[in-house]
Write a protein that holds these residues in place. Structure first.
Motif, PDB file in Angstrom:
ATOM      1  N   ALA A 169      -1.232  36.370  -7.735  1.00  0.00           N
ATOM      2  CA  ALA A 169       0.361  37.030  -8.352  1.00  0.00           C
ATOM      3  C   ALA A 169       1.225  36.229  -7.636  1.00  0.00           C
ATOM      4  O   ALA A 169       2.398  35.582  -8.177  1.00  0.00           O
ATOM      5  N   ARG A 170       1.044  35.738  -6.324  1.00  0.00           N
ATOM      6  CA  ARG A 170       2.111  34.900  -5.714  1.00  0.00           C
ATOM      7  C   ARG A 170       2.211  33.694  -6.266  1.00  0.00           C
ATOM      8  O   ARG A 170       3.162  32.887  -6.417  1.00  0.00           O
ATOM      9  N   GLY A 173       4.096  33.560  -9.480  1.00  0.00           N
ATOM     10  CA  GLY A 173       5.767  33.927  -9.276  1.00  0.00           C
ATOM     11  C   GLY A 173       6.160  35.366  -9.145  1.00  0.00           C
ATOM     12  O   GLY A 173       7.083  35.758  -9.138  1.00  0.00           O
ATOM     13  N   PHE A 174       4.937  36.176  -8.791  1.00  0.00           N
ATOM     14  CA  PHE A 174       5.580  37.736  -8.544  1.00  0.00           C
ATOM     15  C   PHE A 174       6.307  37.816  -7.384  1.00  0.00           C
ATOM     16  O   PHE A 174       5.995  37.017  -6.351  1.00  0.00           O
ATOM     17  N   SER A 175       7.322  38.630  -7.183  1.00  0.00           N
ATOM     18  CA  SER A 175       7.825  38.827  -5.926  1.00  0.00           C
ATOM     19  C   SER A 175       6.942  39.739  -5.012  1.00  0.00           C
ATOM     20  O   SER A 175       6.145  40.529  -5.581  1.00  0.00           O
ATOM     21  N   GLU A 178       7.201  43.572  -6.657  1.00  0.00           N
ATOM     22  CA  GLU A 178       6.351  43.414  -7.943  1.00  0.00           C
ATOM     23  C   GLU A 178       5.131  43.549  -7.763  1.00  0.00           C
ATOM     24  O   GLU A 178       4.151  44.399  -8.166  1.00  0.00           O
ATOM     25  N   GLY A 182       3.900  46.987  -8.567  1.00  0.00           N
ATOM     26  CA  GLY A 182       3.197  46.599 -10.037  1.00  0.00           C
ATOM     27  C   GLY A 182       1.554  46.497 -10.096  1.00  0.00           C
ATOM     28  O   GLY A 182       1.053  46.733 -10.968  1.00  0.00           O
ATOM     29  N   LEU A 183       1.185  46.038  -8.809  1.00  0.00           N
ATOM     30  CA  LEU A 183      -0.168  45.605  -8.933  1.00  0.00           C
ATOM     31  C   LEU A 183      -0.996  46.525  -7.882  1.00  0.00           C
ATOM     32  O   LEU A 183      -1.981  47.223  -8.388  1.00  0.00           O
ATOM     33  N   ARG A 186      -0.564  50.398  -8.492  1.00  0.00           N
ATOM     34  CA  ARG A 186      -1.349  50.457  -9.867  1.00  0.00           C
ATOM     35  C   ARG A 186      -2.567  50.658  -9.607  1.00  0.00           C
ATOM     36  O   ARG A 186      -3.248  51.270 -10.429  1.00  0.00           O
TER      37      ARG A 186
END
Lengths: 273, 381
Positions: A169-170, A173-175, A178, A182-183, A186
């Protein structure tokens, strides 16, 4: 023999469930009974005089029950939302980020689990009194905004989230926020459900703290309202009192039944208990 | 996107007291398939993670093309990475997984939100993303899986999804961290071919970490063999096999492992193996104990060779591996590879006499480094 092996555990558990459920059964039973039968020790479910209508009407009519319930909802949801908002990022940082003193902070969280609410009651009360915040929703909610139990529970659950997915994810481009919401959260929804049940039940049923900071009937959550109610009624009408207790217990039972599957998964997954 | 080069210079990294990487310099050419290979714990994965930006080196620089990216976030390095566990987002469908790198790059935060995003995102951008996802899915033949969740896929299918997610946005380079090691042997051999094919078709820069020398040998343009935080040798698969720079490289590359015999170099530069002089000479400064490496396929039975006690022989169809130990020294294991029909030539005492072409022998000094040998002219002919 096979039958015995299959049903014996159920039998043992059912026997264990009886003492757990008995008080609820008694409460329900009393709420149906007429004042004359209240002190009858028989567990026979059908009362001689079926006074349910009168008892429930009285519980609902004599005191602003709807108002108490609304107060309970406001306080419980306010606390739960603030707890999740603060605990999830904290638990994510403790579980998945590397920074100096991380272990120390985790130890502090665990140490804080050992401090009982009662120990903090006096300073919190004085603080709220000095800032003129007694008799507000805020006074009832604010001591619980930061839940170390929530941090601990989410930490246990987040720890098992695969690092490689976070790294992917990094790169994508996830912050960090997020990734956290989000992950990782979740992937831990059962823990969220488990914590929500714990928090809602604890604060819905809490009498101690509201009694300290609230004297206004209009702000009373259900248990405190019941207390006012029993005072008003001078404690004589147990049937109506139990009817009131049944009304305020019902939402929690429904809440638990809805979240039951996730609640159990959340606890077995994170190794709490 | 043109394939990019990638340079590492003076990379050091330590965890606690241990130096995991000690001054690594490495230059990856544009469009090259380079493997980082070594035993577990040699630092190859750490090196890859430093390239990706997931770890920060203690010192040294990383650059991609001509751009120094040492302090650039992973997402701004324009690299794609494939992980050993595939690292698919579990709650997203295959289609969403593949689309994610593009969505993160081309849509604003608002447009990425679950419900509101649908309405605010530009239709042209979304249709471009859709087209790219379908194209990547076609390349990896997973078009029929697009609506499934990762949990409903087999290991091989997840691997393809992970590859599709990596190639959907044509990055400057692909980083792969042991992507095949969770697959079974047959599927691994198949995916090896597919990866090579993909590399040829895309012409992109691939940096591939593996502990499996066969993967490295079969797919790579060049291999960097690492051991305890250093690059022991960087070269083509042939160079590593034919001219191993150190005894570590010689041991690591090749199946079965190279035979290593203790030898002595005397003051005049003659190599004494098993009590007799070998027909090669080295500069006298190497005098002292050394190791002689002989590949299994360079041995053959012949009169006058050194004696080996034969323990067993295994036939692999066309090939046969004959295993034993030196008659004089039980601690030294010897493996010979020969065609299955060739004689083993074992005498009554269970001994076989083996010879090898002396120009094919590899000599390593006490420090493990290769010693170049010269073969006198009369034997070379």
């Amino acid at each position: 023999m096979v039958l015995l092996r299959k049903y014996l555990p159920h039998l043992v558990l059912a026997l264990g469930a009886i003492p757990m459920l008995l008080p609820f059964y008694w409460m329900l039973l009393t709420s149906f009974r007429s004042p004359a039968e209240i002190f009858d020790v028989s567990l026979w479910p059908i009362p001689k005089n079926f006074d349910a209508v009168e008892n429930y009407a009285r519980a609902a009519g004599q005191v602003p029950m709807a108002r108490f319930m609304l107060n309970g909802v406001i306080v419980c949801l306010g606390i739960l939302i603030a707890q999740v908002l603060t605990a999830v990022p904290a638990a994510y940082a403790l579980a998945k980020l590397r920074f100096p003193a991380r272990k120390l902070m985790l130890s502090l969280v665990i140490a804080a689990l050992c401090i009982p609410m009662q120990a903090l009651a006096l300073p919190l009360y004085v603080g709220l009194a000095k800032t003129d915040l007694l008799n507000t929703y805020f006074a009832m909610m604010s001591p619980f905004f930061l839940s170390v139990f929530a941090i601990f529970l989410f930490h246990q659950s987040f720890r098992s989230y695969p690092d490689e997915i976070i790294e992917a994810a990094r790169i994508d481009g996830f912050s960090e926020m997020e990734i956290c919401w989000g992950l990782v959260l979740r992937g831990s929804l059962p823990s969220l459900a488990a914590f929500a049940v714990f928090s809602l039940v604890a604060h819905w049923n809490d009498l101690y703290w509201p009694m300290i900071v609230v004297t206004d009937t209009n702000l009373a959550p259900p248990p405190l309202g019941m207390l006012f109610f029993s005072d008003v009624e001078s404690g004589a009408n147990y049937g109506a009192l139990m009817a009131g207790a049944t009304i305020i217990t019902a939402p929690m039972v429904v809440c638990f039944l809805f979240a039951r599957k996730h609640f159990i998964a959340g606890l077995t997954m994170t190794g709490v208990k | 996107m043109q394939p990019q080069s990638l340079q590492l210079s003076g990379i050091r990294k330590g965890f606690g007291a241990d130096d995991v990487l000690k001054e690594i310099d490495l230059s990856v050419r544009p469009g090259e398939f380079l493997s980082l290979v070594g035993m577990s714990g040699c630092g190859k994965s750490t090196l890859l993670r430093i390239m990706a930006g997931l770890e920060t080196p203690d010192s040294g620089t990383v650059s991609i093309g001509s751009r120094d990216v040492t302090n650039v976030d992973p997402s701004d390095r324009d690299l794609a990475m494939v992980f050993q566990s595939y690292a698919l987002y579990p709650h997203m469908s295959v289609r969403q997984n593949i689309a994610t790198p593009l969505r993160m790059r081309n849509l604003s935060l608002g447009a990425r939100l679950p419900l509101i995003g649908r309405m605010t995102a530009k239709a042209s951008v979304l249709s471009k993303i859709d087209a790219a996802v379908n194209e990547a899915a076609d390349v990896l033949q997973i078009g029929h899986l697009l609506d499934r969740k990762p949990a409903q896929l087999s290991g091989g299918q997840r691997q393809r999804v992970a590859l599709a997610r990596a190639l959907v946005r044509s990055p400057a380079a692909f980083l792969m961290d042991e992507p095949l090691s969770n697959l079974d042997a047959k599927l691994r051999a198949h995916m090896r071919e597919e990866l090579s094919g993909l590399h040829r078709r895309l012409g992109a820069t691939f940096i591939y970490v593996t502990h499996d020398q066969i993967e490295a040998m079969t797919m790579s343009d060049r291999i960097a063999l690492m051991s305890s935080g250093r690059i022991e040798q960087l070269g083509t698969p042939d160079e590593l096999y034919q001219q191993p720079a150190t005894v570590t490289v010689a041991r690591f590359i090749g199946t079965p492992s190279i035979n290593l015999l203790p030898v002595e170099i005397d003051a005049s530069g003659r190599v004494m193996a098993l009590g007799r002089p070998l027909g090669v000479s080295v500069p006298a400064r190497y005098a002292g104990p050394a190791m002689l490496g002989i590949r299994a396929e360079d041995l053959r039975p012949a009169a006058g060779g050194f004696a080996v006690k034969v323990l067993r022989s295994e036939t692999y169809g066309a090939d046969r591996y004959v295993t034993g130990h030196l008659a004089d020294d039980q601690a030294v294991c010897i493996v010979m590879r020969q065609a299955a029909g060739d004689p083993i030539a074992v005498n009554g005492e269970g001994l076989s006499h083996l010879v090898f072409p002396e120009q094919r022998a590899h000599l390593f000094g006490a420090d493990g480094n290769r010693i170049e040998t010269t073969v006198p002219a009369r034997i070379a002919i």
